[in-house]
Design a protein around this motif. Structure first.
Motif, PDB file in Angstrom:
ATOM      1  N   TYR A 161       0.830  -1.203   0.000  1.00 29.59           N
ATOM      2  CA  TYR A 161       0.000   0.000   0.000  1.00 29.59           C
ATOM      3  C   TYR A 161       0.867   1.256   0.000  1.00 29.59           C
ATOM      4  CZ  TYR A 161      -3.226   3.611   1.530  1.00 29.59           C
ATOM      5  OH  TYR A 161      -3.946   4.777   1.623  1.00 29.59           O
TER       6      TYR A 161
ATOM      7  N   ASN B 159       2.241  -4.461 -10.251  1.00 24.98           N
ATOM      8  CA  ASN B 159       0.900  -4.617  -9.711  1.00 24.98           C
ATOM      9  C   ASN B 159       0.875  -5.657  -8.609  1.00 24.98           C
ATOM     10  OD1 ASN B 159      -1.907  -6.051  -9.760  1.00 24.98           O
ATOM     11  ND2 ASN B 159      -2.242  -4.004 -10.599  1.00 24.98           N
ATOM     12  N   GLN B 160       1.572  -6.765  -8.809  1.00 29.60           N
ATOM     13  CA  GLN B 160       1.600  -7.822  -7.794  1.00 29.60           C
ATOM     14  C   GLN B 160       2.327  -7.362  -6.530  1.00 29.60           C
ATOM     15  OE1 GLN B 160       3.305 -11.041 -10.057  1.00 29.60           O
ATOM     16  NE2 GLN B 160       1.306 -11.844 -10.608  1.00 29.60           N
TER      17      GLN B 160
ATOM     18  N   GLU C 203       2.525  -4.246  -5.425  1.00 31.58           N
ATOM     19  CA  GLU C 203       1.682  -3.251  -4.751  1.00 31.58           C
ATOM     20  C   GLU C 203       0.414  -3.854  -4.157  1.00 31.58           C
ATOM     21  OE1 GLU C 203       1.073   0.027  -7.429  1.00 31.58           O
ATOM     22  OE2 GLU C 203       3.177   0.642  -7.299  1.00 31.58           O
ATOM     23  N   ASN C 204       0.044  -5.032  -4.611  1.00 28.52           N
ATOM     24  CA  ASN C 204      -1.162  -5.675  -4.095  1.00 28.52           C
ATOM     25  C   ASN C 204      -0.852  -6.902  -3.255  1.00 28.52           C
ATOM     26  OD1 ASN C 204      -3.544  -4.160  -5.209  1.00 28.52           O
ATOM     27  ND2 ASN C 204      -2.302  -4.429  -7.034  1.00 28.52           N
ATOM     28  N   ASP C 205       0.382  -6.957  -2.728  1.00 30.80           N
ATOM     29  CA  ASP C 205       0.773  -7.999  -1.776  1.00 30.80           C
ATOM     30  C   ASP C 205       0.678  -9.406  -2.353  1.00 30.80           C
ATOM     31  OD1 ASP C 205       1.483  -9.195   0.698  1.00 30.80           O
ATOM     32  OD2 ASP C 205      -0.616  -9.396   1.232  1.00 30.80           O
TER      33      ASP C 205
END
Length: 91
Positions: free
Chosen positions: A33, A61-62, A64-66
């Motif tokens: 986040y 993207n991966q 930032e989205n854990d």
């Protein structure tokens, strides 16, 4: 204590599996986040960041989205590209 905190506390008491993985999972979530928020505040798109890091936009993207772990070297470059200093603390 807000409703989310109450829910988390209740789940930690009643669900040992949830409690076992909560701290590490929550820490990874917060890191993703923070990276996304800092990138957005810097005015850099995921695509631009991916190009500068020589990674795919999907990987950004991966991260930032854990959904994917991030190496220290990429984390340092990530911070540098966003004009930030990487600071790690143990508490």
């Amino acid at each position: 204590m807000n409703d989310l905190d109450k829910y988390i506390n209740k789940r930690m008491i009643t669900d040992p599996e949830f409690a076992e993985g909560f701290d590490s999972g929550y820490t990874k979530f917060k890191l993703g986040y923070m990276l996304a928020k800092t990138r957005e505040e810097s005015g850099i798109s995921q695509q631009e960041l991916a190009q500068k890091l020589n990674l795919s936009e999907l990987i950004i993207n991966q991260i930032e989205n854990d959904l994917q772990d991030i190496s220290m070297s990429i984390l340092e470059k990530y911070a540098q590209i966003l004009g930030k200093e990487l600071v790690i603390q143990l508490k």
